[in-house]
Design an enzyme around this catalytic site. Structure first.
Site, PDB file in Angstrom:
ATOM      1  N   PHE A  66       0.817  -1.214   0.000  1.00 43.03           N
ATOM      2  CA  PHE A  66       0.000   0.000   0.000  1.00 43.03           C
ATOM      3  C   PHE A  66       0.846   1.258   0.000  1.00 43.03           C
ATOM      4  CE2 PHE A  66      -3.416  -2.688   2.284  1.00 43.03           C
ATOM      5  CZ  PHE A  66      -3.829  -3.228   1.094  1.00 43.03           C
ATOM      6  N   SER A  67       0.461   2.230   0.787  1.00 41.62           N
ATOM      7  CA  SER A  67       0.959   3.590   0.679  1.00 41.62           C
ATOM      8  C   SER A  67       2.139   3.902   1.593  1.00 41.62           C
ATOM      9  CB  SER A  67      -0.201   4.532   1.015  1.00 41.62           C
ATOM     10  OG  SER A  67       0.239   5.825   1.258  1.00 41.62           O
ATOM     11  N   THR A  68       2.884   4.928   1.215  1.00 42.01           N
ATOM     12  CA  THR A  68       3.954   5.433   2.073  1.00 42.01           C
ATOM     13  C   THR A  68       3.408   5.999   3.375  1.00 42.01           C
ATOM     14  OG1 THR A  68       3.887   7.554   0.921  1.00 42.01           O
ATOM     15  CG2 THR A  68       5.524   5.945   0.171  1.00 42.01           C
ATOM     16  N   GLY A  69       2.100   6.205   3.458  1.00 38.96           N
ATOM     17  CA  GLY A  69       1.473   6.647   4.699  1.00 38.96           C
ATOM     18  C   GLY A  69       1.672   5.644   5.824  1.00 38.96           C
ATOM     19  N   GLY A  70       2.047   4.414   5.498  1.00 37.64           N
ATOM     20  CA  GLY A  70       2.316   3.405   6.512  1.00 37.64           C
ATOM     21  C   GLY A  70       3.460   3.809   7.429  1.00 37.64           C
TER      22      GLY A  70
END
Length: 142
Positions: A66-70
């Site tokens: 998924f996203s770099t928001g992790g």
């Protein structure tokens, strides 16, 4: 008496953390829609860890998706909600999770020399990750 094994790997985020193992051979994401910040509960539909808490556990999984928001989410779990894992072990770290554990101060490692981490560690085993030394001590559950 419980058996203890020592594994060796590649340190990512330095430190020592220990706790009960939560193990999966699938990719995972720390992003808040994948693992809630407030409770640390995995909420990815049809994921093998769906419904389980990562808080205070030694989380063992394949790599990040998924996203770099992790990366921001693991930092938030650690610093705001106290729902981060005690340590993380990957088969192969991805920049998202690796950066997140470094910023959050969660000890982490990958590339276990003795084999795939989920073949060596089971959910419920007690695991101590010493990424200062590149060592993982696993006490097998009875």
């Amino acid at each position: 008496m419980s058996e203890t094994i020592t594994l060796h790997g590649h340190p990512i985020s330095k430190g020592v953390g220990e706790g009960e193992a939560l193990v999966c051979d699938k990719p995972l994401s720390f992003i808040a829609v994948g693992i809630s910040n407030e409770e640390g509960i995995v909420r990815i539909d049809k994921h093998p860890l769906n419904g389980q808490s990562i808080a205070g556990k030694v989380l063992i999984y394949d790599t990040d998706i998924f996203s770099t928001g992790g990366a921001l989410s693991i930092y938030t779990k650690k610093t705001v909600y106290d729902t981060a894992p005690a340590a993380v072990i990957w088969r192969k770290a991805h920049n998202i999770g690796a950066g997140g554990t470094i910023y959050a101060g969660v000890p982490s490692m990958d590339k276990i020399e003795e084999g795939l981490p989920w073949d060596l560690i089971s959910t419920g085993d007690w695991v101590k990750v010493d990424s200062e030394q590149g060592i993982v001590e696993v006490t097998k559950k009875s």
